[in-house]
Design a protein around this motif. Structure first.
Motif, PDB file in Angstrom:
ATOM      1  N   CYS A   1      36.914  47.275  59.205  1.00  0.00           N
ATOM      2  CA  CYS A   1      36.050  46.121  58.928  1.00  0.00           C
ATOM      3  C   CYS A   1      36.696  45.192  57.905  1.00  0.00           C
ATOM      4  CB  CYS A   1      34.684  46.578  58.414  1.00  0.00           C
ATOM      5  SG  CYS A   1      33.584  47.249  59.667  1.00  0.00           S
TER       6      CYS A   1
ATOM      7  N   LEU B   1      29.000  47.236  59.098  1.00  0.00           N
ATOM      8  CA  LEU B   1      29.158  48.499  59.813  1.00  0.00           C
ATOM      9  C   LEU B   1      27.750  49.050  59.923  1.00  0.00           C
ATOM     10  CD1 LEU B   1      30.641  50.948  61.016  1.00  0.00           C
ATOM     11  CD2 LEU B   1      31.032  51.744  58.672  1.00  0.00           C
TER      12      LEU B   1
ATOM     13  N   LEU C   1      36.551  53.421  59.435  1.00  0.00           N
ATOM     14  CA  LEU C   1      35.832  52.294  60.044  1.00  0.00           C
ATOM     15  C   LEU C   1      35.615  51.170  59.045  1.00  0.00           C
ATOM     16  CD1 LEU C   1      33.288  54.039  62.422  1.00  0.00           C
ATOM     17  CD2 LEU C   1      35.616  53.260  62.874  1.00  0.00           C
TER      18      LEU C   1
ATOM     19  N   TRP D   1      24.744  51.548  62.178  1.00  0.00           N
ATOM     20  CA  TRP D   1      24.499  52.669  63.068  1.00  0.00           C
ATOM     21  C   TRP D   1      23.038  53.048  62.970  1.00  0.00           C
ATOM     22  CZ3 TRP D   1      27.143  52.916  58.498  1.00  0.00           C
ATOM     23  CH2 TRP D   1      26.636  53.749  57.511  1.00  0.00           C
TER      24      TRP D   1
ATOM     25  N   TRP E   1      32.804  53.873  68.581  1.00  0.00           N
ATOM     26  CA  TRP E   1      32.233  52.616  68.115  1.00  0.00           C
ATOM     27  C   TRP E   1      32.610  51.458  69.035  1.00  0.00           C
ATOM     28  CZ3 TRP E   1      35.830  48.868  66.540  1.00  0.00           C
ATOM     29  CH2 TRP E   1      37.137  49.324  66.325  1.00  0.00           C
TER      30      TRP E   1
ATOM     31  N   ILE F   1      31.082  46.261  63.312  1.00  0.00           N
ATOM     32  CA  ILE F   1      31.231  47.488  64.083  1.00  0.00           C
ATOM     33  C   ILE F   1      29.870  48.140  64.212  1.00  0.00           C
ATOM     34  CG2 ILE F   1      32.086  49.874  63.942  1.00  0.00           C
ATOM     35  CD1 ILE F   1      34.710  48.780  62.881  1.00  0.00           C
ATOM     36  N   TYR F   2      29.542  48.549  65.432  1.00  0.00           N
ATOM     37  CA  TYR F   2      28.375  49.394  65.649  1.00  0.00           C
ATOM     38  C   TYR F   2      28.897  50.796  65.950  1.00  0.00           C
ATOM     39  CZ  TYR F   2      23.996  51.390  66.812  1.00  0.00           C
ATOM     40  OH  TYR F   2      22.892  52.210  66.782  1.00  0.00           O
ATOM     41  N   LEU F   3      28.538  51.724  65.111  1.00  0.00           N
ATOM     42  CA  LEU F   3      28.947  53.115  65.258  1.00  0.00           C
ATOM     43  C   LEU F   3      27.949  53.806  66.176  1.00  0.00           C
ATOM     44  CD1 LEU F   3      30.619  55.593  64.453  1.00  0.00           C
ATOM     45  CD2 LEU F   3      29.212  55.750  62.374  1.00  0.00           C
ATOM     46  N   GLU F   4      28.366  54.078  67.380  1.00  0.00           N
ATOM     47  CA  GLU F   4      27.491  54.713  68.362  1.00  0.00           C
ATOM     48  C   GLU F   4      27.306  56.193  68.061  1.00  0.00           C
ATOM     49  OE1 GLU F   4      24.976  55.249  71.601  1.00  0.00           O
ATOM     50  OE2 GLU F   4      25.619  53.402  70.633  1.00  0.00           O
TER      51      GLU F   4
ATOM     52  N   ALA G   1      34.371  59.675  65.844  1.00  0.00           N
ATOM     53  CA  ALA G   1      33.526  58.488  65.714  1.00  0.00           C
ATOM     54  C   ALA G   1      33.810  57.623  66.926  1.00  0.00           C
ATOM     55  CB  ALA G   1      33.843  57.725  64.433  1.00  0.00           C
TER      56      ALA G   1
ATOM     57  N   ALA H   1      34.791  50.379  74.214  1.00  0.00           N
ATOM     58  CA  ALA H   1      34.526  51.178  73.022  1.00  0.00           C
ATOM     59  C   ALA H   1      35.847  51.726  72.497  1.00  0.00           C
ATOM     60  CB  ALA H   1      33.567  52.319  73.364  1.00  0.00           C
TER      61      ALA H   1
ATOM     62  N   LEU I   1      28.772  59.499  65.491  1.00  0.00           N
ATOM     63  CA  LEU I   1      29.578  60.149  64.467  1.00  0.00           C
ATOM     64  C   LEU I   1      29.157  61.605  64.491  1.00  0.00           C
ATOM     65  CD1 LEU I   1      31.515  60.023  61.963  1.00  0.00           C
ATOM     66  CD2 LEU I   1      29.445  59.799  60.598  1.00  0.00           C
TER      67      LEU I   1
END
Length: 160
Positions: free
Chosen positions: A108, A116, A104, A118, A67, A80-83, A65, A48, A85
């Motif tokens: 990308c 992107l 982010l 989430w 990710w 991107i997967y934003l875990e 953030a 990550a 924020l």
């Protein structure tokens, strides 16, 4: 100011994760340790990545953030997967959340990632309104599923 996290940021990231879990009414589920976060972000094989939002005047960390990369078989490229924020309540409205998302999206675009993504809790109306204001749209035709704890162990071949 937005910057890439460094190992010295792990304690504040950990504290912000705990704050986020409390905000999301799930503090008892946030069991990750600082050591686990350090390994995930800065170990031999980072899984990550994180960015820090700092107050322009005080330099205090006010958000983050966290990710990781995902992959779209339909698009044939990473995204991107934003875990997580999170911006501290007292710093909200100062542009930190937008700045983190802007960073982010810049990553990308620079790397040729086409998504992107989430998740947001359906009761979190302030965040939903914020994301919509940026042009993000919910994927209402999808339902998130999760295996964890006993179900994960059982299906994985280990009885709880």
């Amino acid at each position: 100011m937005i910057r890439t996290a460094v190992p010295a940021d792990v304690p504040v990231i950990h504290a912000l994760v705990r704050d986020l879990a409390t905000y999301e009414k799930a503090a008892d589920e946030a069991v990750a340790t600082e050591e686990q976060l350090h390994e995930a972000l800065f170990g031999e094989r980072p899984a990550a990545f994180a960015h820090i939002a700092q107050d322009d005047t005080s330099g205090e960390t006010v958000g983050f953030a966290l990710w990781f990369l995902n992959f779209s078989t339909w698009r044939g490229v990473h995204g991107i997967y934003l875990e997580d924020l999170y911006v501290r309540p007292e710093a909200r409205g100062g542009g930190h959340g937008k700045a983190l998302l802007t960073e982010l999206t810049r990553i990308c675009v620079e790397r040729g990632y086409e998504r992107l993504e989430w998740s947001v809790l359906d009761w979190n109306e302030p965040s939903i309104a914020f994301y919509r204001s940026l042009g993000a749209r919910p994927q209402s035709e999808w339902t998130v599923f999760r295996l964890t704890d006993d179900a994960l162990s059982t299906l994985g071949g280990r009885r709880p």
